[in-house]
Design an enzyme around this catalytic site. Structure first.
Site, PDB file in Angstrom:
ATOM      1  N   ASN A   1      44.282  51.748 116.873  1.00 32.53           N
ATOM      2  CA  ASN A   1      45.654  51.660 116.371  1.00 32.53           C
ATOM      3  C   ASN A   1      46.584  51.595 117.579  1.00 32.53           C
ATOM      4  O   ASN A   1      46.842  52.609 118.224  1.00 32.53           O
ATOM      5  CB  ASN A   1      45.962  52.893 115.503  1.00 32.53           C
TER       6      ASN A   1
ATOM      7  N   LYS B   1      49.666  51.009 117.650  1.00 32.96           N
ATOM      8  CA  LYS B   1      51.036  51.457 117.338  1.00 32.96           C
ATOM      9  C   LYS B   1      52.056  50.449 117.877  1.00 32.96           C
ATOM     10  O   LYS B   1      51.807  49.255 117.845  1.00 32.96           O
ATOM     11  CB  LYS B   1      51.264  52.868 117.886  1.00 32.96           C
TER      12      LYS B   1
ATOM     13  N   HIS C   1      49.701  56.279 107.504  1.00 32.50           N
ATOM     14  CA  HIS C   1      49.547  56.980 108.782  1.00 32.50           C
ATOM     15  C   HIS C   1      50.572  58.110 108.846  1.00 32.50           C
ATOM     16  O   HIS C   1      51.680  57.972 108.329  1.00 32.50           O
ATOM     17  CB  HIS C   1      49.745  55.990 109.937  1.00 32.50           C
TER      18      HIS C   1
ATOM     19  N   GLU D   1      52.502  59.041 111.087  1.00 30.85           N
ATOM     20  CA  GLU D   1      53.800  58.649 111.659  1.00 30.85           C
ATOM     21  C   GLU D   1      54.650  57.942 110.611  1.00 30.85           C
ATOM     22  O   GLU D   1      55.877  58.103 110.577  1.00 30.85           O
ATOM     23  CB  GLU D   1      53.577  57.772 112.908  1.00 30.85           C
TER      24      GLU D   1
ATOM     25  N   GLU E   1      43.099  62.615 109.638  1.00 32.19           N
ATOM     26  CA  GLU E   1      43.819  62.773 110.890  1.00 32.19           C
ATOM     27  C   GLU E   1      44.697  64.016 110.819  1.00 32.19           C
ATOM     28  O   GLU E   1      45.836  63.950 110.318  1.00 32.19           O
ATOM     29  CB  GLU E   1      44.712  61.552 111.139  1.00 32.19           C
TER      30      GLU E   1
ATOM     31  N   GLY F   1      47.882  62.456 119.182  1.00 36.47           N
ATOM     32  CA  GLY F   1      48.670  62.240 120.397  1.00 36.47           C
ATOM     33  C   GLY F   1      48.985  63.510 121.165  1.00 36.47           C
ATOM     34  O   GLY F   1      49.822  63.510 122.066  1.00 36.47           O
TER      35      GLY F   1
ATOM     36  N   SER G   1      43.367  62.448 118.900  1.00 38.54           N
ATOM     37  CA  SER G   1      42.952  62.666 120.291  1.00 38.54           C
ATOM     38  C   SER G   1      41.455  62.445 120.512  1.00 38.54           C
ATOM     39  O   SER G   1      40.810  63.195 121.250  1.00 38.54           O
ATOM     40  CB  SER G   1      43.386  64.051 120.769  1.00 38.54           C
TER      41      SER G   1
HETATM   42  C1  PEP Z   1      46.444  57.793 115.601  1.00 39.91           C
HETATM   43  O1  PEP Z   1      47.543  57.370 115.891  1.00 39.91           O
HETATM   44  O2  PEP Z   1      45.943  57.482 114.518  1.00 39.91           O
HETATM   45  C2  PEP Z   1      45.774  58.669 116.553  1.00 39.91           C
HETATM   46  C3  PEP Z   1      44.717  59.294 116.153  1.00 39.91           C
HETATM   47  O3  PEP Z   1      46.335  58.768 117.815  1.00 39.91           O
HETATM   48  P1  PEP Z   1      45.671  59.499 119.081  1.00 39.91           P
HETATM   49  O4  PEP Z   1      44.250  58.982 119.194  1.00 39.91           O
HETATM   50  O5  PEP Z   1      46.512  59.082 120.246  1.00 39.91           O
HETATM   51  O6  PEP Z   1      45.691  60.964 118.822  1.00 39.91           O
END
Ligand code: PEP
Length: 254
Positions: A12, A14, A98, A100, A170, A176, A216
């Site tokens: 992803n 973003k 997601h 976000e 998630e 992040g 992460s």
């Molecule tokens: C994500 O945005 O779905 C995500 C898991 O980000 P990160 O791997 O940076 O934590």
């Protein structure tokens, strides 16, 4: 992972990468990682790079995804992109719900449900994201939150659609932040999600649905996460933006 489900590693990106940067990264990823037969790699660039990336995403085992969509096919929805437009560009998946989108743009379970149905109708599969915030985890509400997100988002989907569905667990506190759920914490929620899918759809369907972990994920923790029986892959933000780390994630050792 479970040998009956093909692992899926999704990038992803973003709101990162101009068109030129996206093309350069996807070329390097394919050159470095090579064709994939026993695992699937999904690349979700920003809308502006979908056509460019899709045009050169030619290695076997690689698919294109969008990061969001609207639920209508067309109409007066300024600034929105419809699922049929994404299908037209070669997308096979759309990330829906997601955290976000939920936290920053007011996405609700109901819009996640509408979008998931629209993605299926356009001939693609949704990657539906669920997960609790830190406060909810600390109050012991993780299962309750994840269950209600699943019920809200999956209501009305058929068992045949469900087989093509991808769920991403998630935990929002891990996205992040550098703070990853332990493999045990992730496995516990993945097993719960699989049980919940069995109760929402016909029993047996849940064994076919891939459940990704996101939050992460990095080269140092992918192998231990993938060793868990209900973790079928990863949805990756930060570590997917650089070829070396993403290659290592795709080449996780099982
Ligand atoms: C994500 O945005 O779905 C995500 C898991 O980000 P990160 O791997 O940076 O934590």
């Amino acid at each position: 992972m479970n040998p009956n489900r093909k692992p899926l590693v999704a990038a992803n990106w973003k709101m990162h990468k101009t068109l030129a940067e996206a093309i350069s990264l996807v070329k390097s990823v394919q050159e470095e990682t090579g064709p994939c037969a026993d695992r699937e790699v999904v690349i979700a660039p920003p809308f502006t790079a979908l056509e460019g990336v899709g045009g050169i995403l030619k290695q076997p085992g690689y698919s294109l995804a969008a990061q969001n969509c609207h639920w209508e096919e067309k109409g007066a929805f300024t600034g929105e992109i419809s699922p049929i437009m994404l299908k037209d560009l070669g997308c096979q998946y759309v990330i829906v719900g997601h955290s976000e989108r939920r936290q920053l743009f007011g996405e609700k379970d109901e819009t996640v449900r509408l979008k998931a149905g629209a993605v299926f109708r356009a001939g693609m599969a949704p990657i539906i994201c669920v997960g609790e915030v830190l406060d909810e985890r600390e109050q012991g509400k993780t299962f309750e939150i994840v269950a209600s997100q699943l019920e809200g988002a999956l209501n009305g989907l058929s068992p045949a659609q469900a087989e093509r569905l991808v769920i991403a667990y998630e935990p929002v506190w891990a996205i992040g932040t550098g703070r990853t759920a332990t493999p045990g914490q992730a496995q516990e929620v993945h097993a719960f999600i699989r049980d919940k899918l069995a109760s929402i759809f016909n029993k047996g369907v849940e064994k076919k649905i891939r459940i990704l972990y996101g939050g992460s994920v990095k080269p140092s923790n992918i192998d231990e996460l993938m060793a868990e029986p209900d973790i079928d892959g990863a949805l990756v933000g930060g570590a997917s933006l650089e070829v070396g780390s993403f290659k290592r994630l795709v080449q996780f050792k099982s």
